[in-house]
Design a protein around this motif. Structure first.
Motif, PDB file in Angstrom:
ATOM      1  N   ILE A   7       5.515 -11.748  10.041  1.00  0.00           N
ATOM      2  CA  ILE A   7       5.493 -11.974   8.504  1.00  0.00           C
ATOM      3  C   ILE A   7       4.436 -12.114   7.865  1.00  0.00           C
ATOM      4  N   PHE A   8       3.942 -11.389   7.017  1.00  0.00           N
ATOM      5  CA  PHE A   8       2.783 -11.664   6.168  1.00  0.00           C
ATOM      6  C   PHE A   8       3.219 -11.728   4.739  1.00  0.00           C
ATOM      7  N   CYS A   9       2.876 -13.062   4.353  1.00  0.00           N
ATOM      8  CA  CYS A   9       3.478 -13.327   2.892  1.00  0.00           C
ATOM      9  C   CYS A   9       2.503 -14.433   2.006  1.00  0.00           C
ATOM     10  N   HIS A  10       2.445 -14.277   0.834  1.00  0.00           N
ATOM     11  CA  HIS A  10       1.710 -15.273   0.191  1.00  0.00           C
ATOM     12  C   HIS A  10       2.459 -15.544  -1.126  1.00  0.00           C
ATOM     13  N   THR A  11       3.583 -14.948  -1.453  1.00  0.00           N
ATOM     14  CA  THR A  11       4.308 -15.296  -2.628  1.00  0.00           C
ATOM     15  C   THR A  11       5.812 -15.655  -2.369  1.00  0.00           C
ATOM     16  N   VAL A  32       9.601 -15.305  15.675  1.00  0.00           N
ATOM     17  CA  VAL A  32       9.098 -14.850  14.429  1.00  0.00           C
ATOM     18  C   VAL A  32       8.011 -15.830  14.152  1.00  0.00           C
ATOM     19  N   VAL A  33       6.845 -15.082  13.365  1.00  0.00           N
ATOM     20  CA  VAL A  33       5.655 -15.716  13.287  1.00  0.00           C
ATOM     21  C   VAL A  33       5.425 -15.223  11.666  1.00  0.00           C
ATOM     22  N   VAL A  34       5.337 -16.652  11.042  1.00  0.00           N
ATOM     23  CA  VAL A  34       4.962 -16.483   9.562  1.00  0.00           C
ATOM     24  C   VAL A  34       3.424 -16.673   9.276  1.00  0.00           C
ATOM     25  N   ARG A  35       2.721 -15.749   8.669  1.00  0.00           N
ATOM     26  CA  ARG A  35       1.436 -15.876   8.419  1.00  0.00           C
ATOM     27  C   ARG A  35       1.317 -16.155   7.084  1.00  0.00           C
ATOM     28  N   PHE A  36       0.442 -17.297   6.718  1.00  0.00           N
ATOM     29  CA  PHE A  36       0.188 -17.434   5.439  1.00  0.00           C
ATOM     30  C   PHE A  36      -0.924 -18.326   5.090  1.00  0.00           C
ATOM     31  N   GLU A  37      -1.704 -18.303   4.031  1.00  0.00           N
ATOM     32  CA  GLU A  37      -3.099 -18.655   3.957  1.00  0.00           C
ATOM     33  C   GLU A  37      -3.108 -20.104   3.226  1.00  0.00           C
ATOM     34  N   ASP A  38      -2.235 -20.310   1.798  1.00  0.00           N
ATOM     35  CA  ASP A  38      -2.469 -21.636   1.348  1.00  0.00           C
ATOM     36  C   ASP A  38      -1.293 -22.807   2.130  1.00  0.00           C
ATOM     37  N   PRO A  39      -1.984 -23.762   2.566  1.00  0.00           N
ATOM     38  CA  PRO A  39      -1.108 -24.585   3.236  1.00  0.00           C
ATOM     39  C   PRO A  39      -0.200 -25.420   2.144  1.00  0.00           C
ATOM     40  N   SER A  57      -3.564 -19.472   8.197  1.00  0.00           N
ATOM     41  CA  SER A  57      -4.726 -18.844   8.472  1.00  0.00           C
ATOM     42  C   SER A  57      -5.998 -19.128   7.469  1.00  0.00           C
ATOM     43  N   SER A  58      -7.004 -19.278   7.926  1.00  0.00           N
ATOM     44  CA  SER A  58      -8.229 -19.432   6.995  1.00  0.00           C
ATOM     45  C   SER A  58      -8.764 -18.040   6.557  1.00  0.00           C
ATOM     46  N   THR A  59      -8.285 -16.918   6.930  1.00  0.00           N
ATOM     47  CA  THR A  59      -8.643 -15.780   6.593  1.00  0.00           C
ATOM     48  C   THR A  59      -8.060 -15.356   5.014  1.00  0.00           C
ATOM     49  N   GLN A  60      -8.681 -15.050   4.199  1.00  0.00           N
ATOM     50  CA  GLN A  60      -8.388 -14.637   2.872  1.00  0.00           C
ATOM     51  C   GLN A  60      -7.998 -12.917   2.703  1.00  0.00           C
ATOM     52  N   ALA A  61      -6.874 -12.765   2.881  1.00  0.00           N
ATOM     53  CA  ALA A  61      -6.724 -11.104   3.117  1.00  0.00           C
ATOM     54  C   ALA A  61      -6.320 -10.781   1.639  1.00  0.00           C
ATOM     55  N   ARG A  62      -7.076  -9.612   1.465  1.00  0.00           N
ATOM     56  CA  ARG A  62      -7.010  -9.070   0.005  1.00  0.00           C
ATOM     57  C   ARG A  62      -6.667  -7.518   0.372  1.00  0.00           C
ATOM     58  N   TRP A  63      -5.764  -7.029  -0.297  1.00  0.00           N
ATOM     59  CA  TRP A  63      -5.389  -5.569  -0.343  1.00  0.00           C
ATOM     60  C   TRP A  63      -6.418  -4.678  -0.502  1.00  0.00           C
ATOM     61  N   GLY A  93       6.468 -10.318   3.705  1.00  0.00           N
ATOM     62  CA  GLY A  93       7.568 -11.275   3.097  1.00  0.00           C
ATOM     63  C   GLY A  93       8.352 -10.741   1.829  1.00  0.00           C
ATOM     64  N   GLN A  94       8.274  -9.575   1.255  1.00  0.00           N
ATOM     65  CA  GLN A  94       9.007  -8.983   0.771  1.00  0.00           C
ATOM     66  C   GLN A  94      10.018  -7.970   1.163  1.00  0.00           C
ATOM     67  N   CYS A  95       9.878  -8.049   2.737  1.00  0.00           N
ATOM     68  CA  CYS A  95      10.776  -6.917   3.211  1.00  0.00           C
ATOM     69  C   CYS A  95      12.423  -7.694   3.254  1.00  0.00           C
ATOM     70  N   TYR A  96      13.395  -7.114   3.930  1.00  0.00           N
ATOM     71  CA  TYR A  96      14.723  -7.304   3.999  1.00  0.00           C
ATOM     72  C   TYR A  96      15.418  -6.549   5.239  1.00  0.00           C
ATOM     73  N   PRO A  97      16.098  -7.140   6.106  1.00  0.00           N
ATOM     74  CA  PRO A  97      16.779  -6.212   7.005  1.00  0.00           C
ATOM     75  C   PRO A  97      17.840  -5.769   6.448  1.00  0.00           C
ATOM     76  N   ILE A  98      18.076  -4.448   6.825  1.00  0.00           N
ATOM     77  CA  ILE A  98      19.289  -3.589   6.420  1.00  0.00           C
ATOM     78  C   ILE A  98      19.935  -2.900   7.483  1.00  0.00           C
ATOM     79  N   ARG A  99      19.450  -3.146   8.905  1.00  0.00           N
ATOM     80  CA  ARG A  99      20.042  -2.674   9.949  1.00  0.00           C
ATOM     81  C   ARG A  99      20.408  -3.897  10.753  1.00  0.00           C
ATOM     82  N   ASP A 100      21.368  -3.977  11.957  1.00  0.00           N
ATOM     83  CA  ASP A 100      21.487  -4.892  12.721  1.00  0.00           C
ATOM     84  C   ASP A 100      20.223  -4.859  13.748  1.00  0.00           C
ATOM     85  N   LEU A 101      19.391  -5.915  13.767  1.00  0.00           N
ATOM     86  CA  LEU A 101      18.015  -5.736  14.387  1.00  0.00           C
ATOM     87  C   LEU A 101      18.229  -5.678  15.908  1.00  0.00           C
TER      88      LEU A 101
END
Length: 309
Positions: A7-11, A32-39, A57-63, A93-101
């Motif tokens: 999961i990639f998230c920042h908000t 499940v792994v949650v990747r984020f930058e701001d501690p 992560s210390s990598t500041q990912a930008r679109w 992080g703005q995704c959500y399941p709609i099927r039985d995984l």
């Protein structure tokens, strides 16, 4: 075969933790792994309590920048080293399941799929030109509009020798210009004859696919030199390496269903009506779930996942 969801998230940390818990409920054996930058964005303890591994992560990912590819590589290496999962699913992080995984995972195992890529129409200028990003300082709104128009006009006048794409959408970090110049003697392929594949960032890779793509990059520095100068490289770097590998079973498909309005670079925010259009699409996830969303959206998505068992 265990699955690891990256999961990639920042908000909206509340939504991220809800997503983690929902994934674990629908796929009890998954990692499940949650990747984020701001501690300060998430407490690692809360991520662990929800059932996921935190990757601060210390990598500041930008679109649209190479840093987002670095973030994808970092998360894949983390998943490969820290879990025994045999497939990795990259979601927002703005995704959500709609099927039985669990049901979806069994389908992947039966088909022996190495990768699922959600193709996007190719934009040849994204790789026929060598791109760099130039940050732009904050400006008053009126001046910003004027500069944007001047930059766009400059790109029209200097084409094909020079491409200029001003982008002022989003926050301050998104206010920048893309500057592109034609590649010399470019054949249309990446080094090694790799054909360019453009597909969504959100994808599924088997352990074998991830290891082979990363090994290919590790052994050929020309690939990094090339893809770091492609426009929006997170939509072509790993995708091209995987699609070009004839030893992999690559399928076309959608990991996270969404709808882009004409002329808009981001998918629409979900409401119940919009969500209804995606249920039954076959995609395991949907996006974009809005911050502080109406609880009816979550309930509707949950009911869709339950019905797909």
């Amino acid at each position: 075969m265990r699955t690891c969801y990256l999961i990639f998230c920042h908000t909206d940390s509340t939504s991220v933790l809800r997503l983690v818990r929902r994934i674990r409920a629908l796929s009890t054996s998954s990692d499940v792994v949650v990747r984020f930058e701001d501690p300060d964005f998430l407490e690692p303890a809360s991520v662990l309590a929800a059932g996921a591994l935190p990757l601060v992560s210390s990598t500041q990912a930008r679109w649209g920048a190479w840093s987002l590819v670095e973030a994808m590589i970092e998360a894949l290496r983390f998943g490969l080293e820290r879990t025994d999962a045999e497939r990795f699913v990259i979601v927002s992080g703005q995704c959500y399941p709609i099927r039985d995984l669990s049901t979806w995972e069994r389908e992947l195992e039966a088909q022996q799929v190495d990768a699922i890529l959600d193709s996007i129409p190719d934009h040849p200028k994204d790789h026929h030109y060598r791109w760099s990003i130039v940050p732009f300082p904050p400006l008053p709104a009126m001046v910003r509009r004027l500069v944007w128009h001047m930059g766009w006009r400059m790109g029209q006048l200097t084409d094909p020798r020079l491409q200029v794409f001003p982008r002022f959408a989003g926050g301050l970090s998104e206010r920048r210009w893309w500057i592109g110049t034609p590649r010399r003697n470019y054949s249309g392929s990446a080094p090694g004859g790799i054909r360019i594949k453009k597909a969504a960032t959100w994808m599924m890779l088997s352990r074998r696919a991830a290891e082979r793509a990363l090994a290919r990059m590790d052994h050929d520095d020309r690939l990094i030199d090339f893809f770091r100068t492609v426009r929006i490289p997170d939509e072509s770097t790993l995708q091209s390496l995987v699609a070009d590998d004839t030893g992999l079973n690559v399928h076309e498909g959608v990991i996270s269903a969404k709808r882009f309005p004409a002329g808009v670079s981001s998918p629409v925010w979900l409401d119940v009506t919009e969500l209804e259009q995606h249920l039954g699409s076959g995609a395991p996830f949907v996006r974009k779930i809005p911050p502080n969303c109406d609880e009816r959206i979550i309930q509707f998505a949950d009911s869709g996942a339950e019905e797909s068992r």
